[in-house]
Design a protein around this motif. Structure first.
Motif, short mmCIF file in Angstrom:
data_model
loop_
_atom_site.label_atom_id
_atom_site.label_comp_id
_atom_site.label_asym_id
_atom_site.label_seq_id
_atom_site.Cartn_x
_atom_site.Cartn_y
_atom_site.Cartn_z
N MET A 279 0.82 -1.21 0.00
CA MET A 279 0.00 0.00 0.00
C MET A 279 0.86 1.27 0.00
O MET A 279 0.37 2.36 0.26
CB MET A 279 -0.95 -0.02 1.20
N GLY A 280 2.15 1.08 -0.26
CA GLY A 280 3.03 2.23 -0.42
C GLY A 280 3.77 2.69 0.81
O GLY A 280 4.44 3.72 0.79
N TYR A 281 3.68 1.93 1.90
CA TYR A 281 4.38 2.32 3.13
C TYR A 281 5.82 1.82 3.11
O TYR A 281 6.15 0.81 2.49
CB TYR A 281 3.66 1.75 4.36
N ASP A 282 6.68 2.54 3.81
CA ASP A 282 8.07 2.17 3.95
C ASP A 282 8.18 0.85 4.71
O ASP A 282 7.79 0.76 5.88
CB ASP A 282 8.81 3.28 4.70
N ASP A 283 8.75 -0.18 4.05
CA ASP A 283 8.78 -1.50 4.69
C ASP A 283 9.84 -1.62 5.77
O ASP A 283 9.87 -2.62 6.50
CB ASP A 283 8.94 -2.61 3.65
N MET A 284 10.67 -0.61 5.94
CA MET A 284 11.60 -0.63 7.06
C MET A 284 10.87 -0.28 8.36
O MET A 284 11.15 -0.86 9.41
CB MET A 284 12.75 0.37 6.82
N GLU A 285 9.95 0.65 8.27
CA GLU A 285 9.17 1.02 9.46
C GLU A 285 7.94 0.15 9.60
O GLU A 285 7.59 -0.30 10.70
CB GLU A 285 8.75 2.49 9.37
N TYR A 286 7.25 -0.08 8.47
CA TYR A 286 6.02 -0.86 8.49
C TYR A 286 6.27 -2.19 7.79
O TYR A 286 5.87 -2.41 6.66
CB TYR A 286 4.90 -0.08 7.81
N TYR A 287 6.97 -3.07 8.49
CA TYR A 287 7.33 -4.39 7.97
C TYR A 287 6.09 -5.28 7.88
O TYR A 287 5.01 -4.94 8.39
CB TYR A 287 8.40 -5.02 8.85
#
Length: 382
Positions: A279-287
């Motif tokens: 959904m476009g979120y940063d996967d480092m923060e929102y794994y």
């Protein structure tokens, strides 16, 4: 997924064989909770303080029929736990249903709440609810619905007990009058959706409605148990019933289903299962495991494409909960799992000192893995 992630299947098969004769129906939940894994034992060895409740639903497909078999551990609607963000699944569902009943609005209609600085769409807010459990998204949809509508719609569908009384993490949480929505009918035409006035909540009379030994209020320590009697109420049984209606609506009479169009239903399932990175979120923060507590909550592993988790989590006041339908197309496994536990070692509420990372997430993740691997082992025996 790596050897550290799943148990060796042959070992689990032997466990199943030792716990059930060929004619018995093995209770995989009971087996999972007897695991010697330290992440399970840390909770099972201190059940009283963790207030654990679990429901595992086995799913059997017999020709065109679906058969649910529920296995419970300490599930008791009279024993209160704070549902936290799990209630957001209700605002998302009923917002979709209300949109389906209005000719002028749809998922992609732009709107804003009076006094809010954000212009958004219903699709955006529902997606945020599942991707990152956004509190403001939930509250915007509650302004659209009102508490009374939510409670009545659930009651009409036979989903009980449940009570939605407040918004989440906001100063006007218990305000009974909703704020109006300003809606864009097109690029130049706005309309105003009038507010609703809702009934004030009646204090809940349930076991364990007061918890702990003290709590903080505006930086002041109050040496009394924390009173949850005006809070939301969404027990394990009701969460499970909602999830069944989402995943398998055809198993319920029409009057007990959520009235969603096929496109809305597809949108909802995608929102519930997609990890934040999709959904476009940063996967480092929102794994991937950020809002997938079962199986992945204690890791930063990527969820494989063949494994889908349709769920809603919540954690607040030391209580951590997940309600999920887990489906593995590679191994032909599917089941539902709902669990909640309290991880508040010092018994003080509102101090932001909770053991989510040390106790709550490891337990839920391991419980999901235990049930998943037991399901695979059982499938291999059939």
């Amino acid at each position: 997924m790596g050897s550290r992630f799943f148990f060796f299947i042959a070992t689990i098969t032997n466990l199943l064989l030792s716990c059930a004769t060929p004619t018995e129906d093995p209770d995989l939940l009971r087996i999972a909770l007897k695991s010697n894994n330290s992440k399970i034992k840390s909770v099972m060895d201190s059940l009283a303080k963790h207030e654990l409740q679990v429901r595992y639903t086995r799913i059997d497909r017999i020709k065109d029929s679906i058969v649910f078999t529920d296995f419970n551990f300490q599930v008791n609607d009279s024993n209160y736990f704070y549902p936290a963000s799990t209630v957001k699944i209700l605002t998302a569902l009923l917002a979709l249903e209300k949109l389906n009943e209005m000719d002028s609005l749809d998922l992609y209609t732009q709107f804003y709440v009076e006094g809010d600085s954000l212009e958004t769409t219903f699709a955006n807010e529902i997606s945020k609810i599942f991707a990152v459990s956004d509190n403001e998204a939930n509250n915007r949809l509650l302004e659209f619905l009102g508490q009374d509508r939510i409670n009545k719609k659930l009651k009409d569908k036979g989903i009980a007990p449940v009570r939605i009384s407040h918004r989440l993490s906001t100063d006007n949480a218990l305000e009974v009058t909703t704020r109006p929505l300003i809606v864009y009918l097109n690029d130049t035409t706005l309309t105003w959706l009038k507010p609703s006035v809702n009934k004030p909540p009646v204090p809940l009379a349930l076991n364990r409605i007061k918890k702990g030994t003290a709590y903080y209020e505006e930086n002041t320590l109050i040496n009394e148990p924390f009173d949850f009697s005006l809070k939301n109420y969404f027990p394990i049984s009701a969460q499970n019933e909602v999830l069944k209606r989402i995943i398998f609506p055809e198993q319920f009479p029409k009057n007990e289903r959520f009235n969603l169009s096929p496109d809305q239903h597809s949108f909802l399932l995608k929102a519930m299962s997609d990890p934040p990175r999709k959904m476009g979120y940063d996967d480092m923060e929102y794994y991937d495991g950020y809002c997938k507590f079962f199986m992945f909550g204690d890791t930063r592993d990527t969820i494989p494409e063949y494994l889908k988790i349709y769920n809603k989590v919540g954690n607040a006041y030391g209580t951590i909960t997940d309600c999920a339908y887990i489906s593995d197309s590679k191994n032909n496994v599917e089941f539902m799992l709902t669990a909640t536990l309290l991880a508040n070692e010092n018994g003080i509420f509102n101090d932001n000192s909770y053991e989510y990372e040390d106790i709550g997430l490891p337990f839920l993740a391991q419980l999901g893995r235990e049930i998943y691997n037991l399901e695979i082992a059982q499938k291999q025996r059939q």
